[in-house]
Design an enzyme around this catalytic site. Structure first.
Site, mmCIF file in Angstrom:
data_model
loop_
_atom_site.group_PDB
_atom_site.id
_atom_site.type_symbol
_atom_site.label_atom_id
_atom_site.label_comp_id
_atom_site.label_asym_id
_atom_site.label_seq_id
_atom_site.Cartn_x
_atom_site.Cartn_y
_atom_site.Cartn_z
ATOM 1 N N ASN A 7 35.111 48.548 32.720
ATOM 2 C CA ASN A 7 34.762 48.448 33.893
ATOM 3 C C ASN A 7 35.454 49.453 35.040
ATOM 4 O O ASN A 7 34.808 49.348 36.260
ATOM 5 C CB ASN A 7 35.513 46.942 34.325
ATOM 6 C CG ASN A 7 36.961 46.974 33.655
ATOM 7 O OD1 ASN A 7 37.125 47.083 32.581
ATOM 8 N ND2 ASN A 7 37.775 46.824 34.435
ATOM 9 N N GLN A 25 30.165 43.947 31.523
ATOM 10 C CA GLN A 25 29.704 44.919 32.791
ATOM 11 C C GLN A 25 28.527 45.540 32.180
ATOM 12 O O GLN A 25 27.843 46.312 32.782
ATOM 13 C CB GLN A 25 30.804 46.130 32.671
ATOM 14 C CG GLN A 25 31.858 45.854 33.441
ATOM 15 C CD GLN A 25 31.857 45.770 34.655
ATOM 16 O OE1 GLN A 25 30.985 46.072 35.430
ATOM 17 N NE2 GLN A 25 32.849 45.166 35.413
ATOM 18 N N SER A 40 29.677 37.457 31.786
ATOM 19 C CA SER A 40 30.051 36.968 32.969
ATOM 20 C C SER A 40 28.996 36.762 34.020
ATOM 21 O O SER A 40 28.198 37.808 34.255
ATOM 22 C CB SER A 40 31.244 37.580 33.550
ATOM 23 O OG SER A 40 31.700 37.007 34.679
ATOM 24 N N HIS A 51 28.819 36.288 37.290
ATOM 25 C CA HIS A 51 29.116 37.047 38.615
ATOM 26 C C HIS A 51 28.577 38.557 38.443
ATOM 27 O O HIS A 51 28.958 39.083 39.697
ATOM 28 C CB HIS A 51 30.261 36.638 39.276
ATOM 29 C CG HIS A 51 31.598 37.279 38.720
ATOM 30 N ND1 HIS A 51 32.172 38.140 39.579
ATOM 31 C CD2 HIS A 51 32.309 36.867 37.707
ATOM 32 C CE1 HIS A 51 33.372 38.380 39.047
ATOM 33 N NE2 HIS A 51 33.516 37.625 37.667
ATOM 34 N N THR A 72 32.927 18.589 31.347
ATOM 35 C CA THR A 72 31.705 18.456 32.056
ATOM 36 C C THR A 72 31.095 19.908 32.349
ATOM 37 O O THR A 72 31.886 20.548 32.929
ATOM 38 C CB THR A 72 31.739 17.428 32.986
ATOM 39 O OG1 THR A 72 32.127 16.138 32.527
ATOM 40 C CG2 THR A 72 30.494 17.199 33.710
ATOM 41 N N CYS A 108 41.208 43.600 39.572
ATOM 42 C CA CYS A 108 42.667 42.742 39.221
ATOM 43 C C CYS A 108 43.713 43.514 39.481
ATOM 44 O O CYS A 108 44.729 42.905 39.635
ATOM 45 C CB CYS A 108 42.592 42.430 37.891
ATOM 46 S SG CYS A 108 40.912 42.256 37.273
#
Ligand code: PLP
Length: 388
Positions: free
Chosen positions: A151, A179, A199, A201, A237, A325
């Site tokens: 990344n 990525q 992922s 997003h 859920t 991060c």
């Protein structure tokens, strides 16, 4: 001022087509997929369609896809789930020094619980040597985890080759493809992987949703216990609107990936060439060819990454100095240290990651603004003056 976003490795904007697909699942088809009535069944049908679509994107079977809250959960599930399910067989895990914290921290957690972890080094371009993987295997090795592409520096790892080694030794193989999914073609059989993290997003879908591919027959335990969702593998859920958005993002990516990849690679090359030509004492980090089509990572001597970032931000250009991060800490990036940069050089690094909204004029604007910022910052640097 036109704002320019060059931080797509941190996150991507949600595609408006994705938002449109999600909306009915907040207010109209809002049922709980576990409910028997029609509201529930609409949600259930929607998530099963997405499961098919995600499976289709990576050459998997639908029942091999488990939805998660994102890439971090998928990585944790893969590592802890396989480690604890196979601890009677062995306690050794092999990974690399350049993994995302979602893998590294999960490994550190496992080390505290009796597992042994080998963190393989990489070369100056960030490549893992499959021979090193082979040499690190012991009769206690139960899992190998190597990311598909890094990344920070964008290097694409030889996953198929490493997977073949793992397969021959009957060791589970996980790859963090956060990525790459939706950006590069992926086939879990060609890559020889047993587990693969995704992922949403990072591919123009909503945040807080992702998936783990788990090859049929893989011994793994769950760590979120509760209801029987995801065939008992991940209780809670389902995030129906999120999953629907993820599915739409996957559909769009599958259709547009090839052309978009070529477009981005050409813009990336223009940016790299421009930076190397216009700025002296700068180096490109990551592999020159085996790299993500949207990634540029450079180290600029005699300037701080943070200063460049803040000055670019004032000029309306959003970039990063390392992974999202770690951008709030002042520690040099573990990835840049692993490719052999000194802490000082690592501190002067910038990551620019392009995306769907990036156009040629954005690249030209960066090439106009960045050299001036660096010149100004260097003029204030005692080290640069001393050198001059
Ligand atoms: N793995 C890699 C390689 C990433 O780049 C990221 C995000 O930065 C993650 C995992 C974590 O994904 P998420 O933000 O969905 O938890």
């Amino acid at each position: 001022m036109r704002r320019i976003y060059l931080d797509h490795a941190a996150t991507t904007p949600t595609d408006p087509r994705v938002v449109k697909a999600m909306l009915p699942y907040f207010t109209k088809s809002f049922g709980n997929p576990s409910s028997i009535h029609s509201f529930g069944q609409e949600g259930k049908r929607a998530i099963e369609e997405v499961r098919d679509r995600v499976a289709n994107l990576i050459g998997a079977k639908s029942e091999e896809i488990v939805f998660t809250s994102g890439g971090t959960e998928a990585d944790n599930f893969a590592l802890k789930g396989v480690a604890f399910a196979n601890e009677k067989k062995g306690n050794h895990i092999i990974t690399t020094a350049i993994e995302h914290p979602a893998v590294i921290e999960a490994c550190k957690f496992l080390e505290k619980r009796g597992f042994k972890v080998t963190y393989l080094p990489v070369d100056r371009d960030g490549l893992v040597n499959p021979e090193d993987v082979k040499k690190a295997i012991t009769d206690k090795t139960i899992l190998i985890s190597v990311m598909h592409a890094n990344n920070e520096i964008g290097t694409i790892e030889p996953i198929a080759e490493i997977g073949k080694i793992a397969q021959e030794r009957e060791i589970y193989f996980h790859t963090d493809a956060v990525q790459t999914t939706g950006h590069l073609p992926i086939d879990v059989d060609k890559l020889n992987v047993d587990l693969l993290s995704i992922s949403s997003h990072k591919l123009y879908g909503p945040k807080g949703v992702g998936a783990l591919y788990i090859r049929k027959g893989t011994r793994i335990i769950s760590f979120i216990h509760g209801g029987e969702q995801e065939r008992w593998r991940r209780a809670s859920t389902e995030n129906v609107p999120g999953i629907v958005g993820f599915g739409k993002a996957v559909e769009i990516a599958k259709e547009e990936m090839d052309e978009e990849g070529k477009r981005l690679a050409s813009l990336r090359n223009r940016l790299i060439k421009g930076i190397l030509e216009r700025i002296e004492e700068v180096r490109l980090n990551g592999h020159p060819e085996k790299r993500l089509p949207n990634n540029v990572n450079v180290s600029v001597e005699f300037v701080e990454g943070e200063s460049m970032l803040l000055n670019l931000d004032l000029a309306g250009i959003a970039v990063s100095t390392g992974s999202a991060c770690s951008s709030s800490t002042l520690e040099p990036s573990h990835v840049l240290l692993a490719i052999g940069l000194s802490p000082v050089i690592a501190h002067g690094s910038l990551r620019l990651t392009l995306g769907r909204g990036t156009e040629e004029e954005d690249i030209d604007q960066v090439l106009e603004v960045l050299p001036k910022i660096i010149q100004r910052l260097r003029a204030m640097s005692p080290l640069y003056k001393k050198k001059g």
